[in-house]
Each structure stands twice: as C-alpha cells, then as structure tokens.
Design a protein around this motif. Structure first.
Motif, PDB file in Angstrom:
ATOM      1  N   LEU A   1       8.390   5.506 -44.803  1.00 10.91           N
ATOM      2  CA  LEU A   1       9.549   6.336 -44.483  1.00 10.91           C
ATOM      3  C   LEU A   1       9.914   6.212 -43.006  1.00 10.91           C
ATOM      4  CD1 LEU A   1      11.666   8.429 -45.364  1.00 10.91           C
ATOM      5  CD2 LEU A   1       9.999  10.186 -44.772  1.00 10.91           C
ATOM      6  N   ALA A   2       8.912   6.212 -42.134  1.00 13.57           N
ATOM      7  CA  ALA A   2       9.171   6.082 -40.698  1.00 13.57           C
ATOM      8  C   ALA A   2       9.890   4.769 -40.389  1.00 13.57           C
ATOM      9  CB  ALA A   2       7.864   6.185 -39.916  1.00 13.57           C
ATOM     10  N   ILE A   3       9.454   3.689 -40.988  1.00 16.28           N
ATOM     11  CA  ILE A   3      10.113   2.395 -40.764  1.00 16.28           C
ATOM     12  C   ILE A   3      11.549   2.447 -41.268  1.00 16.28           C
ATOM     13  CG2 ILE A   3      10.163  -0.029 -41.500  1.00 16.28           C
ATOM     14  CD1 ILE A   3       7.060   0.064 -41.397  1.00 16.28           C
ATOM     15  N   GLN A   4      11.743   2.989 -42.465  1.00 13.45           N
ATOM     16  CA  GLN A   4      13.087   3.074 -43.037  1.00 13.45           C
ATOM     17  C   GLN A   4      14.027   3.866 -42.132  1.00 13.45           C
ATOM     18  OE1 GLN A   4      13.619   5.831 -46.283  1.00 13.45           O
ATOM     19  NE2 GLN A   4      15.112   4.491 -47.275  1.00 13.45           N
ATOM     20  N   VAL A   5      13.591   5.047 -41.700  1.00  8.03           N
ATOM     21  CA  VAL A   5      14.460   5.905 -40.892  1.00  8.03           C
ATOM     22  C   VAL A   5      14.685   5.300 -39.512  1.00  8.03           C
ATOM     23  CG1 VAL A   5      14.705   8.181 -39.837  1.00  8.03           C
ATOM     24  CG2 VAL A   5      13.856   7.986 -42.186  1.00  8.03           C
ATOM     25  N   TRP A   6      13.648   4.759 -38.894  1.00 11.49           N
ATOM     26  CA  TRP A   6      13.806   4.166 -37.564  1.00 11.49           C
ATOM     27  C   TRP A   6      14.814   3.014 -37.613  1.00 11.49           C
ATOM     28  CZ3 TRP A   6      13.787   0.161 -34.238  1.00 11.49           C
ATOM     29  CH2 TRP A   6      13.616   0.446 -32.879  1.00 11.49           C
ATOM     30  N   LEU A   7      14.683   2.139 -38.600  1.00 12.96           N
ATOM     31  CA  LEU A   7      15.633   1.021 -38.704  1.00 12.96           C
ATOM     32  C   LEU A   7      17.043   1.513 -38.999  1.00 12.96           C
ATOM     33  CD1 LEU A   7      13.443  -1.574 -40.645  1.00 12.96           C
ATOM     34  CD2 LEU A   7      14.113  -1.654 -38.222  1.00 12.96           C
ATOM     35  N   ASP A   8      17.185   2.494 -39.889  1.00 17.51           N
ATOM     36  CA  ASP A   8      18.508   3.048 -40.189  1.00 17.51           C
ATOM     37  C   ASP A   8      19.150   3.664 -38.946  1.00 17.51           C
ATOM     38  OD1 ASP A   8      18.429   2.377 -42.871  1.00 17.51           O
ATOM     39  OD2 ASP A   8      17.979   4.405 -43.573  1.00 17.51           O
ATOM     40  N   THR A   9      18.336   4.252 -38.088  1.00 14.75           N
ATOM     41  CA  THR A   9      18.842   4.986 -36.934  1.00 14.75           C
ATOM     42  C   THR A   9      19.098   4.092 -35.725  1.00 14.75           C
ATOM     43  OG1 THR A   9      17.638   6.938 -37.686  1.00 14.75           O
ATOM     44  CG2 THR A   9      18.397   6.952 -35.403  1.00 14.75           C
ATOM     45  N   TYR A  10      18.202   3.133 -35.491  1.00 10.44           N
ATOM     46  CA  TYR A  10      18.260   2.407 -34.223  1.00 10.44           C
ATOM     47  C   TYR A  10      18.569   0.915 -34.324  1.00 10.44           C
ATOM     48  CZ  TYR A  10      16.064   6.711 -32.776  1.00 10.44           C
ATOM     49  OH  TYR A  10      15.800   8.035 -32.565  1.00 10.44           O
ATOM     50  N   ALA A  11      18.430   0.322 -35.480  1.00  6.84           N
ATOM     51  CA  ALA A  11      18.665  -1.123 -35.602  1.00  6.84           C
ATOM     52  C   ALA A  11      20.105  -1.387 -36.042  1.00  6.84           C
ATOM     53  CB  ALA A  11      17.665  -1.743 -36.574  1.00  6.84           C
ATOM     54  N   PHE A  12      21.056  -0.788 -35.299  1.00  3.64           N
ATOM     55  CA  PHE A  12      22.464  -0.894 -35.692  1.00  3.64           C
ATOM     56  C   PHE A  12      23.026  -2.291 -35.468  1.00  3.64           C
ATOM     57  CE2 PHE A  12      22.763   0.085 -31.270  1.00  3.64           C
ATOM     58  CZ  PHE A  12      22.030   1.236 -31.074  1.00  3.64           C
ATOM     59  N   ASP A  13      22.337  -3.149 -34.702  1.00  4.11           N
ATOM     60  CA  ASP A  13      22.774  -4.536 -34.529  1.00  4.11           C
ATOM     61  C   ASP A  13      21.993  -5.488 -35.416  1.00  4.11           C
ATOM     62  OD1 ASP A  13      24.677  -3.900 -32.577  1.00  4.11           O
ATOM     63  OD2 ASP A  13      23.186  -3.996 -30.973  1.00  4.11           O
ATOM     64  N   GLY A  14      21.118  -4.969 -36.243  1.00  2.32           N
ATOM     65  CA  GLY A  14      20.256  -5.808 -37.075  1.00  2.32           C
ATOM     66  C   GLY A  14      18.821  -5.731 -36.575  1.00  2.32           C
ATOM     67  N   VAL A  15      17.985  -6.599 -37.094  1.00  2.00           N
ATOM     68  CA  VAL A  15      16.568  -6.623 -36.738  1.00  2.00           C
ATOM     69  C   VAL A  15      16.270  -7.922 -36.004  1.00  2.00           C
ATOM     70  CG1 VAL A  15      14.193  -6.615 -37.636  1.00  2.00           C
ATOM     71  CG2 VAL A  15      15.952  -5.186 -38.717  1.00  2.00           C
ATOM     72  N   ASN A  16      15.736  -7.776 -34.793  1.00  2.00           N
ATOM     73  CA  ASN A  16      15.287  -8.942 -34.046  1.00  2.00           C
ATOM     74  C   ASN A  16      13.763  -8.880 -33.950  1.00  2.00           C
ATOM     75  OD1 ASN A  16      14.602  -7.181 -31.954  1.00  2.00           O
ATOM     76  ND2 ASN A  16      16.438  -7.600 -30.772  1.00  2.00           N
ATOM     77  N   PRO A  17      13.112  -9.900 -33.382  1.00  2.00           N
ATOM     78  CA  PRO A  17      11.638  -9.877 -33.330  1.00  2.00           C
ATOM     79  C   PRO A  17      11.064  -8.664 -32.593  1.00  2.00           C
ATOM     80  CG  PRO A  17      12.421 -12.105 -32.948  1.00  2.00           C
ATOM     81  CD  PRO A  17      13.647 -11.215 -32.965  1.00  2.00           C
ATOM     82  N   ALA A  18      11.699  -8.210 -31.529  1.00  2.00           N
ATOM     83  CA  ALA A  18      11.180  -7.049 -30.794  1.00  2.00           C
ATOM     84  C   ALA A  18      11.196  -5.802 -31.670  1.00  2.00           C
ATOM     85  CB  ALA A  18      11.999  -6.813 -29.522  1.00  2.00           C
ATOM     86  N   ILE A  19      12.288  -5.585 -32.375  1.00  2.00           N
ATOM     87  CA  ILE A  19      12.394  -4.433 -33.270  1.00  2.00           C
ATOM     88  C   ILE A  19      11.374  -4.547 -34.399  1.00  2.00           C
ATOM     89  CG2 ILE A  19      13.891  -3.355 -35.009  1.00  2.00           C
ATOM     90  CD1 ILE A  19      16.229  -3.835 -33.043  1.00  2.00           C
ATOM     91  N   ALA A  20      11.279  -5.723 -34.997  1.00  2.13           N
ATOM     92  CA  ALA A  20      10.332  -5.927 -36.092  1.00  2.13           C
ATOM     93  C   ALA A  20       8.901  -5.668 -35.634  1.00  2.13           C
ATOM     94  CB  ALA A  20      10.468  -7.344 -36.647  1.00  2.13           C
TER      95      ALA A  20
END
Length: 178
Positions: free
Chosen positions: A19-38
């Motif tokens: 759930l934490a991964i899902q919400v964090w990506l929904d909230t902050y990865a508005f430009d997509g997922v790059n290696p740093a975010i992943a």
C-alpha cells in the motif's frame, strides 16, 4: 462503508509495504518512474521496514481495513521532535489512503484515532511534513486545524523537494471528509 480501525500487527507488514508503494507512486511519481524513484520505494517500503516500525517502542501504526483489505494507514513517531515547535509533540510520519478510498472519511477517522493516542504518548501536539505541491493534503490538514510553521527539504537522488511543516496542538479532530 463498513470499516475497521485498529493497531497494525506483524501480519499486516506485507500489505502495508504494498500500500505504501502504491500511494507514494500515485502521489509523487507524477512524471513516471525513474531509477531513483524505483530504488527509493523498493528500498524504503518493505515488509522488513514495517516489522521494525511495529517493534519500535516509540512508534505506532494504525490501519483501516474493510473485508480483509487494507485501505490506509497512519504512522506516528514519538522519536522525532518538531523542528519548529517547542514542547512535546508527536510526528505524524505518514497518513496514506489508497486513492480509491479517499474522501470517504477514512483519513479523518485515522487522524481522530491518532488524536486519542496523543495523551498516552506524551504529546501536546502533532506535527508533520507535506510536499508543498500536494494541495489535497495541505487542504485536508488545514481543515483539521493544522497551521504551517516553516519549511524543510526531502532529498531524493540529489534533488531537493520542498515540504511544509504543519503543527496542531492537541484537540479533537473534526469529522468532515478525508
């Protein structure tokens, strides 16, 4: 909606991590997922991380669930003093809800449950950090009596992201939305 609000248990750690991964990506990865975010989400939000949090004597995690499904959680820390407020305060480290369950009162219910824990935790107030671009969260907390005290920075892979420090003295939480 019929839901249950309770303290997290070790059996929740895998669901908390997902759930934490899902919400964090929904909230902050508005430009997509790059290696740093992943790297950040996969290294930070693990079942082992939540096992450590649950075992820590100065942390509390509350969950909201319905029919065996985790919908959100709230994480408190008595180990981190507010950088801009004096006196005993408890940090609201995280209040995450799956986007499918926002605006149904669940955030307010979690926050009210956290408020009821403050006296036992020795807190005279609650503080948190919110990304300055998260208008929904800023509005949610403002409607519940939190005020801005200052700014701090979250750094990810050398990039600095401004956060607003919010604080509220111990008081009952309002039951309107969330």
């Amino acid at each position: 909606m019929n839901y249950t609000l309770r303290a997290a248990t070790p059996q929740d750690t895998v669901s908390l991590a997902a759930l934490a991964i899902q919400v964090w990506l929904d909230t902050y990865a508005f430009d997509g997922v790059n290696p740093a975010i992943a790297r950040y989400v996969l290294d930070t939000y693990t079942a082992a991380h939540f096992e450590q949090v649950l075992a820590h004597p100065l942390r509390r995690v509350l969950v909201v669930e319905a029919q065996g499904y985790l919908l959100g959680y709230l994480k408190l820390s008595m180990a981190t003093p507010c950088p801009q407020a004096e006196g005993g305060s408890v940090e609201l480290e995280t209040l995450y809800l799956s986007r499918h369950f926002k605006r149904q009162g669940l955030g307010s219910a979690l926050l009210q449950a956290a408020d009821s824990l403050l006296p036992e935790l020795g807190g005279a107030g609650m503080w948190l950090r919110v990304y300055h671009g998260n208008a929904d969260a800023l509005s949610f907390y403002a409607a519940r009596g939190f005020t801005a005290l200052g700014k701090t920075v979250f750094e990810l892979d050398g990039e600095q992201h401004e956060n607003i420090v919010l604080y509220r003295s111990l008081q009952p939480s309002r039951q309107d939305g969330g």
